[in-house]
Write an enzyme that holds these catalytic residues in place. Structure first.
Site, PDB file in Angstrom:
ATOM      1  CD  GLU A  48      -3.175   0.514   0.344  1.00 47.70           C
ATOM      2  OE1 GLU A  48      -2.697   1.369  -0.429  1.00 47.70           O
ATOM      3  OE2 GLU A  48      -4.392   0.409   0.528  1.00 47.70           O
ATOM      4  CG  ASP A  49      -0.802   4.799  -1.792  1.00 51.16           C
ATOM      5  OD1 ASP A  49      -1.614   4.181  -1.071  1.00 51.16           O
ATOM      6  OD2 ASP A  49      -1.172   5.639  -2.635  1.00 51.16           O
ATOM      7  CG  ASP A  88      -6.295   8.830   5.242  1.00 51.56           C
ATOM      8  OD1 ASP A  88      -6.888   9.096   6.298  1.00 51.56           O
ATOM      9  OD2 ASP A  88      -5.968   9.705   4.421  1.00 51.56           O
ATOM     10  CG  PHE A 141      -3.748  16.359   0.296  1.00 50.36           C
ATOM     11  CD1 PHE A 141      -4.442  15.160   0.305  1.00 50.36           C
ATOM     12  CD2 PHE A 141      -3.430  16.933  -0.917  1.00 50.36           C
ATOM     13  CE1 PHE A 141      -4.817  14.546  -0.876  1.00 50.36           C
ATOM     14  CE2 PHE A 141      -3.808  16.326  -2.100  1.00 50.36           C
ATOM     15  CZ  PHE A 141      -4.508  15.135  -2.080  1.00 50.36           C
ATOM     16  NE  ARG A 180      -1.139   8.331  -9.790  1.00 50.25           N
ATOM     17  CZ  ARG A 180      -1.870   7.875  -8.784  1.00 50.25           C
ATOM     18  NH1 ARG A 180      -1.296   7.396  -7.711  1.00 50.25           N
ATOM     19  NH2 ARG A 180      -3.188   7.893  -8.852  1.00 50.25           N
TER      20      ARG A 180
END
Length: 186
Positions: free
Chosen positions: A105-106, A109, A159, A172
């Site tokens: 996973e990046d 959250d 963010f 990205r």
């Protein structure tokens, strides 16, 4: 830094540098290698699109044979807010029954998306499921039972973009992780 300098004015701060990313990914590769046996059948499942750069770099630091697969799961639109709806856009192709699954996973959250994915994949009878995430935002967690087995960095509730993470499909390709200025997404 190549193409990264053109975006520098978009950021309030850089929170993880390219050097820090490389060092931590090397450490994660070692931790993951040590957690499996060399004869384990391991499938690395990249959650698209955010984890692709992380998985590519991480896989080269794992000193074991691995198979790659990909799953595209969406719970976000083009904004910074999650829709709350989790959709599988592309399912994985490998049969994981009796195999070790390493979900890449990046960022974790709220944990909603990952919990949904893990619940689906458990029904496919893998030998084990482990999760590696580049970033973790624990203060946003709604699914308290969702935790990474391997965690790159804990980040504040800001963010963040770069190194696979995007805002409206941009940023990205950056080699660092930064916090966008609010004017960039408001």
């Amino acid at each position: 830094m190549g193409n990264n300098s053109v975006f520098k004015g978009d950021f309030k701060e850089i929170i993880i540098s390219e050097e820090e990313l490389k060092q931590r990914i090397k450490e994660l590769g070692k931790e993951i290698t040590e957690s499996y046996n060399e004869d384990d059948d391991i499938v690395m499942l990249c959650i698209l699109r955010g984890a692709i750069i992380f998985m590519a770099d991480l896989s080269r630091e794992i000193d074991l044979p691995v198979t790659f697969d990909f799953m595209d799961v969406s719970s976000y639109g083009a904004s910074t807010k999650s829709s709350g709806v989790v959709r599988i856009i592309k399912d994985m192709e490998e049969n994981i029954e009796g195999r070790h699954l390493l979900i890449v996973e990046d960022i974790i959250d709220t944990g909603r998306t990952l919990k949904h994915v893990v619940d689906i994949l458990k029904t496919r009878d893998p030998k084990s499921i482990k999760v590696v995430t580049l970033l973790d935002k624990p203060e946003r967690r709604e699914q308290k039972e969702i935790e990474a087995d391997f965690n790159g960095f804990e980040v504040p509730d800001k963010f963040v973009v770069g190194y696979g993470l995007d805002f409206a499909e941009k940023y990205r390709n950056l080699s660092f992780i930064g916090v966008l200025k609010e004017k960039m997404y408001n």
